[in-house]
Every structure is written in C-alpha cells, then in structure tokens.
Design a protein around this motif. Structure first.
Motif, PDB file in Angstrom:
ATOM      1  N   ASP A 235      26.247  53.802  31.738  1.00 17.67           N
ATOM      2  CA  ASP A 235      25.819  52.570  31.071  1.00 17.67           C
ATOM      3  C   ASP A 235      26.383  51.335  31.775  1.00 17.67           C
ATOM      4  O   ASP A 235      25.707  50.313  31.881  1.00 17.67           O
ATOM      5  CB  ASP A 235      26.275  52.558  29.611  1.00 17.67           C
ATOM      6  N   TYR A 236      27.653  51.443  32.217  1.00 13.52           N
ATOM      7  CA  TYR A 236      28.334  50.301  32.836  1.00 13.52           C
ATOM      8  C   TYR A 236      29.074  50.734  34.095  1.00 13.52           C
ATOM      9  O   TYR A 236      29.668  51.809  34.134  1.00 13.52           O
ATOM     10  CB  TYR A 236      29.410  49.729  31.896  1.00 13.52           C
ATOM     11  N   PHE A 237      29.071  49.843  35.090  1.00 13.95           N
ATOM     12  CA  PHE A 237      29.995  49.920  36.211  1.00 13.95           C
ATOM     13  C   PHE A 237      31.015  48.816  36.002  1.00 13.95           C
ATOM     14  O   PHE A 237      30.647  47.663  35.759  1.00 13.95           O
ATOM     15  CB  PHE A 237      29.304  49.681  37.560  1.00 13.95           C
ATOM     16  N   VAL A 238      32.303  49.166  36.079  1.00 16.06           N
ATOM     17  CA  VAL A 238      33.377  48.183  36.077  1.00 16.06           C
ATOM     18  C   VAL A 238      33.963  48.221  37.476  1.00 16.06           C
ATOM     19  O   VAL A 238      34.414  49.268  37.944  1.00 16.06           O
ATOM     20  CB  VAL A 238      34.453  48.490  35.018  1.00 16.06           C
ATOM     21  N   ILE A 239      33.922  47.080  38.146  1.00 18.07           N
ATOM     22  CA  ILE A 239      34.349  46.979  39.544  1.00 18.07           C
ATOM     23  C   ILE A 239      35.491  45.975  39.611  1.00 18.07           C
ATOM     24  O   ILE A 239      35.418  44.904  39.000  1.00 18.07           O
ATOM     25  CB  ILE A 239      33.170  46.515  40.429  1.00 18.07           C
ATOM     26  N   MET A 240      36.548  46.340  40.331  1.00 21.54           N
ATOM     27  CA  MET A 240      37.705  45.448  40.440  1.00 21.54           C
ATOM     28  C   MET A 240      38.404  45.666  41.770  1.00 21.54           C
ATOM     29  O   MET A 240      38.168  46.666  42.459  1.00 21.54           O
ATOM     30  CB  MET A 240      38.674  45.694  39.287  1.00 21.54           C
ATOM     31  N   THR A 241      39.287  44.741  42.102  1.00 23.45           N
ATOM     32  CA  THR A 241      40.048  44.819  43.341  1.00 23.45           C
ATOM     33  C   THR A 241      41.531  44.920  43.026  1.00 23.45           C
ATOM     34  O   THR A 241      42.033  44.193  42.163  1.00 23.45           O
ATOM     35  CB  THR A 241      39.787  43.563  44.201  1.00 23.45           C
TER      36      THR A 241
ATOM     37  N   LYS B 224      46.986  44.319  33.984  1.00 24.50           N
ATOM     38  CA  LYS B 224      47.712  44.849  35.142  1.00 24.50           C
ATOM     39  C   LYS B 224      47.346  44.121  36.431  1.00 24.50           C
ATOM     40  O   LYS B 224      47.531  44.631  37.537  1.00 24.50           O
ATOM     41  CB  LYS B 224      47.450  46.354  35.296  1.00 24.50           C
ATOM     42  N   LYS B 225      46.792  42.917  36.274  1.00 21.13           N
ATOM     43  CA  LYS B 225      46.550  42.005  37.403  1.00 21.13           C
ATOM     44  C   LYS B 225      45.480  42.474  38.385  1.00 21.13           C
ATOM     45  O   LYS B 225      45.546  42.179  39.584  1.00 21.13           O
ATOM     46  CB  LYS B 225      47.840  41.698  38.172  1.00 21.13           C
ATOM     47  N   ALA B 226      44.476  43.212  37.896  1.00 24.16           N
ATOM     48  CA  ALA B 226      43.321  43.508  38.748  1.00 24.16           C
ATOM     49  C   ALA B 226      42.656  42.185  39.088  1.00 24.16           C
ATOM     50  O   ALA B 226      42.655  41.249  38.295  1.00 24.16           O
ATOM     51  CB  ALA B 226      42.333  44.415  38.018  1.00 24.16           C
ATOM     52  N   ARG B 227      42.084  42.121  40.271  1.00 24.70           N
ATOM     53  CA  ARG B 227      41.423  40.890  40.720  1.00 24.70           C
ATOM     54  C   ARG B 227      39.912  41.052  40.662  1.00 24.70           C
ATOM     55  O   ARG B 227      39.391  42.139  40.860  1.00 24.70           O
ATOM     56  CB  ARG B 227      41.847  40.570  42.155  1.00 24.70           C
ATOM     57  N   ASP B 228      39.246  39.939  40.422  1.00 18.54           N
ATOM     58  CA  ASP B 228      37.784  39.848  40.506  1.00 18.54           C
ATOM     59  C   ASP B 228      37.079  40.996  39.770  1.00 18.54           C
ATOM     60  O   ASP B 228      36.312  41.749  40.350  1.00 18.54           O
ATOM     61  CB  ASP B 228      37.361  39.795  41.977  1.00 18.54           C
TER      62      ASP B 228
ATOM     63  N   THR C 214      48.905  51.304  46.357  1.00 20.52           N
ATOM     64  CA  THR C 214      49.777  51.548  45.203  1.00 20.52           C
ATOM     65  C   THR C 214      49.227  50.858  43.960  1.00 20.52           C
ATOM     66  O   THR C 214      49.200  51.451  42.873  1.00 20.52           O
ATOM     67  CB  THR C 214      51.206  51.048  45.497  1.00 20.52           C
ATOM     68  N   HIS C 215      48.767  49.630  44.104  1.00 23.03           N
ATOM     69  CA  HIS C 215      48.217  48.879  42.972  1.00 23.03           C
ATOM     70  C   HIS C 215      46.943  49.537  42.442  1.00 23.03           C
ATOM     71  O   HIS C 215      46.774  49.655  41.225  1.00 23.03           O
ATOM     72  CB  HIS C 215      47.957  47.421  43.382  1.00 23.03           C
ATOM     73  N   ILE C 216      46.054  50.008  43.329  1.00 20.90           N
ATOM     74  CA  ILE C 216      44.821  50.613  42.825  1.00 20.90           C
ATOM     75  C   ILE C 216      45.116  51.935  42.109  1.00 20.90           C
ATOM     76  O   ILE C 216      44.492  52.231  41.098  1.00 20.90           O
ATOM     77  CB  ILE C 216      43.708  50.756  43.887  1.00 20.90           C
ATOM     78  N   ARG C 217      46.074  52.704  42.594  1.00 23.31           N
ATOM     79  CA  ARG C 217      46.472  53.925  41.878  1.00 23.31           C
ATOM     80  C   ARG C 217      47.074  53.582  40.523  1.00 23.31           C
ATOM     81  O   ARG C 217      46.780  54.224  39.507  1.00 23.31           O
ATOM     82  CB  ARG C 217      47.468  54.742  42.706  1.00 23.31           C
ATOM     83  N   ALA C 218      47.931  52.562  40.493  1.00 25.56           N
ATOM     84  CA  ALA C 218      48.560  52.147  39.234  1.00 25.56           C
ATOM     85  C   ALA C 218      47.510  51.645  38.240  1.00 25.56           C
ATOM     86  O   ALA C 218      47.608  51.937  37.038  1.00 25.56           O
ATOM     87  CB  ALA C 218      49.600  51.063  39.498  1.00 25.56           C
ATOM     88  N   LEU C 219      46.513  50.920  38.714  1.00 26.25           N
ATOM     89  CA  LEU C 219      45.432  50.469  37.831  1.00 26.25           C
ATOM     90  C   LEU C 219      44.697  51.667  37.235  1.00 26.25           C
ATOM     91  O   LEU C 219      44.445  51.710  36.027  1.00 26.25           O
ATOM     92  CB  LEU C 219      44.449  49.571  38.596  1.00 26.25           C
TER      93      LEU C 219
ATOM     94  N   VAL D 119      39.550  53.986  44.224  1.00 17.97           N
ATOM     95  CA  VAL D 119      39.726  54.957  43.151  1.00 17.97           C
ATOM     96  C   VAL D 119      38.539  54.827  42.208  1.00 17.97           C
ATOM     97  O   VAL D 119      38.167  53.721  41.807  1.00 17.97           O
ATOM     98  CB  VAL D 119      41.049  54.724  42.384  1.00 17.97           C
ATOM     99  N   LEU D 120      37.934  55.956  41.876  1.00 20.60           N
ATOM    100  CA  LEU D 120      36.825  56.008  40.935  1.00 20.60           C
ATOM    101  C   LEU D 120      37.270  56.801  39.725  1.00 20.60           C
ATOM    102  O   LEU D 120      37.797  57.908  39.871  1.00 20.60           O
ATOM    103  CB  LEU D 120      35.615  56.673  41.590  1.00 20.60           C
ATOM    104  N   VAL D 121      37.096  56.221  38.540  1.00 23.76           N
ATOM    105  CA  VAL D 121      37.412  56.909  37.292  1.00 23.76           C
ATOM    106  C   VAL D 121      36.112  56.956  36.488  1.00 23.76           C
ATOM    107  O   VAL D 121      35.585  55.916  36.099  1.00 23.76           O
ATOM    108  CB  VAL D 121      38.522  56.197  36.494  1.00 23.76           C
TER     109      VAL D 121
END
Length: 124
Positions: free
Chosen positions: A36-42, A18-22, A47-52, A79-81
C-alpha cells in the motif's frame, strides 16, 4: 484508519525521532499489489541505516504488535523492511540517488507527512 496507514504513520514517527533524513511516503495501492505504501528515507551511514531499521522494527512491534514479513540489506547501504502493507526503504544518499524509487514510483501519490514529523526549529 486502515492498518497499513496506522503502520506507515508509526514508521514515519519512529524514523523521524531517530533523525532519518528526507522521509518520503508514496501511496501505491492503486498502482501495484505489492504494497500500500513505500516509506523512503536516508540514513547518514551504514550504522545509522541499520539503527533506523532496528528501531522501526522494535517500536512497531512494541506499539502495534506487528513484525516484518521480511528484511534485507542489513550489511549494505540499503535496508529494506517489508511489512507487506508498508515497505520501508532506508538508504545511504548515494544508493537512494542510484535506485531513485521516488522517480520509479512517481505515478504513486506522495503523502504529506508534515503532521508526523518534528520541524527542525521545534527541536531547539
């Protein structure tokens, strides 16, 4: 393969599709009991961060049958999931720079995810 690792990999693949960056993954299980893990993205916009976040939730539920323990920031620039074993942080660039989670958790182990993402030149 551990459940957290399988979950992290599914999240990274979905975010990449879905084209998350970095996208960065930090393994922190030996540093904290939080996860156990942090997954961090931009994301490129609110709208894009909600869609991700929505797509990650949908794909993880569909493929692994796992739903998040908690979700925050649906109307903000972050957004934190929280899946307990994996915590996903989806930022707009300015918020990512301000919170600097990679620096904050810099003593964690950065995971090579190149096998989980598509290279730019492979998409052409």
């Amino acid at each position: 393969m551990s459940e957290s690792k399988e979950l992290m990999e599914a999240i990274v693949r979905t975010a990449d599709s879905k084209k998350a960056r970095d996208i960065v993954v930090m393994k922190v299980d030996d540093k904290t009991t939080l996860t156990d893990y942090f997954v961090i993205m931009t994301g490129t916009s609110s709208t894009h961060i909600r869609a991700l976040g929505d797509e990650i939730e949908d794909k993880v539920k569909e493929t692994l049958g796992v739903v998040p323990h908690h979700r925050e920031g649906v109307t903000s620039n972050w957004v934190l999931v929280d899946y307990t074993g994996v915590v996903v942080n989806i930022f707009q660039q300015e918020a990512r720079e301000m919170y600097a989670l990679e620096r904050l958790w810099g003593d964690g182990t950065r995971i090579d995810i190149s096998n989980l993402t598509v290279k730019e030149d492979e998409t052409k």
